[in-house]
Design an enzyme around this catalytic site. Structure first.
Site, short mmCIF file in Angstrom:
data_model
loop_
_atom_site.label_atom_id
_atom_site.label_comp_id
_atom_site.label_asym_id
_atom_site.label_seq_id
_atom_site.Cartn_x
_atom_site.Cartn_y
_atom_site.Cartn_z
N CYS A 132 25.35 16.70 27.04
CA CYS A 132 26.81 16.60 27.11
C CYS A 132 27.40 17.50 28.19
O CYS A 132 26.87 18.58 28.45
CB CYS A 132 27.43 16.98 25.79
SG CYS A 132 26.78 16.12 24.38
N ARG B 218 23.68 15.19 34.07
CA ARG B 218 23.12 15.78 32.85
C ARG B 218 22.67 14.73 31.85
O ARG B 218 21.91 15.05 30.93
CB ARG B 218 24.17 16.69 32.20
CG ARG B 218 24.55 17.88 33.06
CD ARG B 218 25.78 18.56 32.52
NE ARG B 218 25.55 19.26 31.29
CZ ARG B 218 25.23 20.55 31.19
NH1 ARG B 218 25.08 21.26 32.27
NH2 ARG B 218 25.06 21.12 30.02
N TRP C 81 26.30 12.93 25.02
CA TRP C 81 24.93 12.43 24.82
C TRP C 81 24.74 12.44 23.31
O TRP C 81 24.71 13.49 22.68
CB TRP C 81 23.95 13.36 25.51
CG TRP C 81 22.55 12.86 25.58
CD1 TRP C 81 22.02 12.02 26.51
CD2 TRP C 81 21.47 13.19 24.69
NE1 TRP C 81 20.69 11.81 26.25
CE2 TRP C 81 20.32 12.51 25.14
CE3 TRP C 81 21.36 13.98 23.54
CZ2 TRP C 81 19.09 12.59 24.50
CZ3 TRP C 81 20.13 14.06 22.91
CH2 TRP C 81 19.02 13.37 23.38
N ASN D 38 29.90 20.58 23.03
CA ASN D 38 28.47 20.39 23.28
C ASN D 38 27.72 21.17 22.21
O ASN D 38 28.12 22.29 21.90
CB ASN D 38 28.05 20.97 24.63
CG ASN D 38 28.63 20.20 25.80
OD1 ASN D 38 29.27 19.19 25.62
ND2 ASN D 38 28.40 20.71 27.00
N GLY D 39 26.62 20.62 21.72
CA GLY D 39 25.83 21.35 20.72
C GLY D 39 25.86 20.61 19.39
O GLY D 39 26.29 19.45 19.32
N GLU E 184 1.87 15.36 35.14
CA GLU E 184 3.20 15.36 35.74
C GLU E 184 3.47 14.03 36.46
O GLU E 184 4.57 13.48 36.37
CB GLU E 184 3.32 16.56 36.70
CG GLU E 184 4.61 16.67 37.48
CD GLU E 184 5.88 16.76 36.63
OE1 GLU E 184 5.80 16.89 35.40
OE2 GLU E 184 6.96 16.64 37.22
N LYS F 53 6.53 11.53 35.52
CA LYS F 53 7.54 11.08 36.49
C LYS F 53 7.66 9.56 36.44
O LYS F 53 8.75 9.02 36.46
CB LYS F 53 7.14 11.48 37.93
CG LYS F 53 7.33 12.90 38.35
CD LYS F 53 8.74 13.40 38.40
CE LYS F 53 9.17 13.87 37.07
NZ LYS F 53 9.07 15.28 36.76
N GLU G 48 9.33 8.26 33.04
CA GLU G 48 10.73 8.59 32.76
C GLU G 48 11.72 7.87 33.67
O GLU G 48 12.84 7.60 33.26
CB GLU G 48 10.97 10.10 32.78
CG GLU G 48 10.83 10.76 34.12
CD GLU G 48 11.02 12.27 34.06
OE1 GLU G 48 11.72 12.75 33.17
OE2 GLU G 48 10.45 12.96 34.91
N HIS H 191 -13.74 8.86 26.64
CA HIS H 191 -13.61 9.05 25.19
C HIS H 191 -12.47 8.22 24.61
O HIS H 191 -11.98 8.52 23.53
CB HIS H 191 -13.41 10.54 24.88
CG HIS H 191 -14.56 11.39 25.35
ND1 HIS H 191 -15.79 11.35 24.75
CD2 HIS H 191 -14.66 12.25 26.39
CE1 HIS H 191 -16.61 12.18 25.39
NE2 HIS H 191 -15.94 12.72 26.39
N LYS I 209 19.55 16.01 31.44
CA LYS I 209 19.00 16.99 32.37
C LYS I 209 18.80 18.34 31.70
O LYS I 209 17.82 19.03 31.93
CB LYS I 209 19.95 17.14 33.56
CG LYS I 209 19.46 18.08 34.65
CD LYS I 209 18.27 17.50 35.36
CE LYS I 209 17.63 18.45 36.35
NZ LYS I 209 16.28 18.04 36.69
C1 F6R Z 1 11.08 15.82 33.48
C2 F6R Z 1 12.10 16.75 33.08
C3 F6R Z 1 12.02 17.35 31.73
C4 F6R Z 1 12.28 18.86 31.81
C5 F6R Z 1 12.35 19.46 30.39
C6 F6R Z 1 12.52 20.95 30.43
O1 F6R Z 1 11.28 15.36 34.77
O2 F6R Z 1 12.99 17.05 33.82
O3 F6R Z 1 10.80 17.09 31.12
O4 F6R Z 1 11.27 19.44 32.55
O5 F6R Z 1 13.43 18.88 29.71
O6 F6R Z 1 13.69 21.32 31.08
P1 F6R Z 1 13.91 22.76 31.65
O7 F6R Z 1 12.93 22.97 32.74
O8 F6R Z 1 15.31 22.74 32.17
O9 F6R Z 1 13.71 23.71 30.53
#
Ligand code: F6R
Length: 612
Positions: A2, A27, A73, A99-100, A485, A489, A492, A508, A607
């Site tokens: 949010c 976000r 959100w 927010n929260g 990773e 990517k 997502e 396995h 985000k």
């Molecule tokens: C993936 C991504 C998320 C963040 C995760 C942690 O591309 O962005 O998996 O890495 O939500 O976020 P931070 O690093 O802000 O604690």
């Protein structure tokens, strides 16, 4: 997650709040709303994006010099018009954005219902504003005191801003475990969940601390009290952010801009720390604790998502170079599994946003057991940066694309410097290798630049992968976290199911998935496990999988085996993750664009994950 924006001053609030909401779109959100006062309290909100909100408002009244806006959100209640913020009090004279999560909202709601309150939404937020109203009316106190008393009853996390129809000269804001920044202009104030909506108006900001309430009166100085009613002097800081950093600068998407920024962001992260001329590494943020770190019996790395993957690379680096045992934990698991934490442990908390709720809670747990907590964060002034004992900022600059790219490479660059520095102090690395790695780490930005020059080749491979429903990413040693990773990517932002696996584990289980339709991305760069990975490629080939291999420049052997190759420049094995992840980021980006996905704001994602 949010987003909050608010304005009070002499200008029209509507364009400022709407622009702020657009700045916060990165976000992640699913509905948006705004409240203004033009004699009446005007509230407009709807499901969808800020564009939908603007369309919905159309030609309705948007006048007023005070306003609050929100992108939601969904947590409590589905994303719809009713659950969108702002929320009204019962008498509709107060409105709130939040927010929260208010964890005890159900109990409060029941009590308020018995006292005659009726609720229109499913949200915890609406309950909070009703509680504030109820206290104000029954305890006969002013609104600030009612907010303070209500926040003492609320359990959970909040960043809130409240607007009262009867006082168009006042905003009340508060925070606990969810960030809130107040911008101070000339005769005007701004509130936001991060500095991006504020930066074009003022560089002077106050970051609210947990359990602080800001009373923002038009034409007066900012006043801060705590929820225990103690007055605080606002600490005004100057933002280091500039406006270019939060705009696309000619790129089609923020994600692409951020991928291409990596030579710069890695350089900025090691600048002043990796001192090749002097042959040493200086991590200023931990100098005070260096003895404790060097003597640590164990290092525990915590993080979520991409930051957790960076932590895994950190594990390989620290164990390999500094010979300290390392455990890498998902913050969300660590905090709830009653872990053994000793006073001679060092905990490294990694977070781009510095606001991830699970990471924050895990830090608090580690601190309560006496461990030293070292934070690696990208956002200056963020909650994690402020709560850790020691820290290093990654200096990657604002990361707006939801998928983390430049933050990952910056985190790994810092972890590499950290591992090298500790190794040197512990005497677990010989001088010539130490000096060699320093020089090589310093040239990594140039090597990443070379990889970026091949983006067209990666784009062509993306065209081959774009219609696959599944894919596998394989790597060993330092390249295993990179495989994870790469897969994250892809899933997502393109919504293609992707799994990252240690290459040897394939037999396995996942090998059963391989057929002529399955793209298998293998990181097969030169290093200790090279021959073993080549054998894994053979196993995929024997089952007719489509092999896309990331290989070391000039490796003809791997090139012959793979269907498609992406070459990266040669470097020491421990530096490869920072370089080999880049083509995987590009691959995901191009695939997502080709599939017509919203690259910068993928569905359901946020985000900054400020709820657990
Ligand atoms: C993936 C991504 C998320 C963040 C995760 C942690 O591309 O962005 O998996 O890495 O939500 O976020 P931070 O690093 O802000 O604690």
């Amino acid at each position: 997650m949010c987003g909050i924006v608010a304005y009070i001053g002499n200008r029209e609030a509507y364009p400022i709040v709407m622009k702020g909401l657009r700045r916060l779109e990165y976000r992640g959100y699913d509905s948006a709303g705004i409240a203004l006062i033009d004699k009446e309290l005007l509230v407009y909100k709807c499901k969808g994006k800020v564009d939908d909100l603007e369309y919905f408002i159309g030609t309705q009244n948007t006048l007023g010099n005070i306003g609050i806006g929100h992108t939601r959100w969904a947590t409590h209640g589905v994303p719809n018009d009713v659950n969108a913020h702002p929320h009204y009090s019962q008498a509709k004279d107060l409105t709130i954005i939040h927010n929260g999560i208010i964890e005890n909202y159900n109990a409060i709601k029941k009590a308020l219902t018995l006292r005659g309150h009726t609720f229109t939404s499913d949200t915890d937020t609406e309950v909070l504003i009703h509680l504030i109203e109820d206290i104000r009316n029954n305890a006969k106190v002013d609104l600030v005191e009612a907010v303070r008393l209500a926040l003492n009853e609320a359990v959970g996390a909040y960043a809130i801003v409240i607007l009262s129809k009867d006082n168009p000269n006042q905003l009340i804001a508060a925070r606990k475990s969810s960030p809130l920044v107040i911008g101070i202009g000339v005769d005007e104030f701004f509130c936001a969940s991060d500095a991006t909506p504020i930066i074009e108006y003022t560089k002077n900001v106050v970051y609210l601390n947990d359990e602080e309430i800001a009373v923002i009166n038009r034409g007066e100085e900012l006043k801060i009290i705590t929820t225990k009613n103690i007055a605080k002097t606002p600490y005004v800081q100057e933002l280091e952010l500039n406006i270019e950093a939060i705009e696309k600068g000619g790129y089609e998407h923020f994600m692409l801009k951020e991928i291409f920024e990596q030579p710069r962001s890695i350089r900025d992260s090691i600048r002043g720390r990796v001192l090749v001329d002097q042959g040493l590494i200086k991590l200023g943020g931990i100098t005070e604790y260096s003895q404790k770190i060097v003597n640590a019996k164990r290092i525990i790395i915590i993080g979520c998502g991409t930051s957790w993957h960076a932590g895994l690379v950190g594990e390989y680096l620290i164990e390999d170079l500094a010979r300290i045992p390392v455990e890498v934990e998902y913050a969300s698991e660590f905090r709830y599994r009653n872990p053994i934490i000793n006073e001679d442990d060092v905990v490294i908390a990694i977070s781009q946003s510095g606001e991830t709720a699970d990471t924050l809670a895990a830090i608090e747990l580690a601190k309560s057991k006496g461990a030293l907590v070292y934070g690696i964060c990208n956002v200056a002034g963020s909650s994690i940066a402020r709560t850790t004992h020691a820290g290093s900022y990654t200096h990657a600059g604002p990361e707006i694309g939801v998928a983390s790219t430049k933050a990952f490479t910056a985190q790994v660059a810092i972890l590499t410097a950290f591992a090298l520095s500790v190794a040197k102090q512990r005497g677990t690395i010989n001088e010539s290798r130490y000096q060699q790695l320093l020089i090589e780490l310093d040239t990594v930005p140039e090597l990443v630049e070379k990889v970026l020059l091949q983006s067209d080749k990666t784009k062509a491979i993306a065209a081959i992968m774009k219609d696959a429903p599944n894919s596998l990413y394989l790597g060993r040693g330092y390249s295993f976290p990179v495989a994870l990773e790469g897969a994250l990517k892809l899933k997502e932002i393109s919504y293609i199911h992707a799994e990252g696996y240690p290459a040897a584990e394939m037999k396995h289980g996942p090998i059963a998935l391989i057929d002529e339709e399955m793209p298998v991305v293998v990181i097969a760069t030169k290093g200790a496990n090279y021959e073993k990975v080549v054998s894994n490629i053979q196993e995929v080939k024997a089952r007719k999988g489509i092999i896309i291999a990331v290989v070391t420049e000039g490796d003809e052997h791997a090139a012959l085996l793979a269907d498609y190759i992406i070459e990266i420049p040669e470097s020491d094995e421990c530096l490869v993750p920072i370089i080999s992840v880049v083509p995987l980021q590009l691959l995901s980006y191009y695939i997502a664009v080709m599939r017509g996905c919203n690259v910068d704001q993928p569905r359901n994602l946020a985000k900054s994950v400020t709820v657990e």
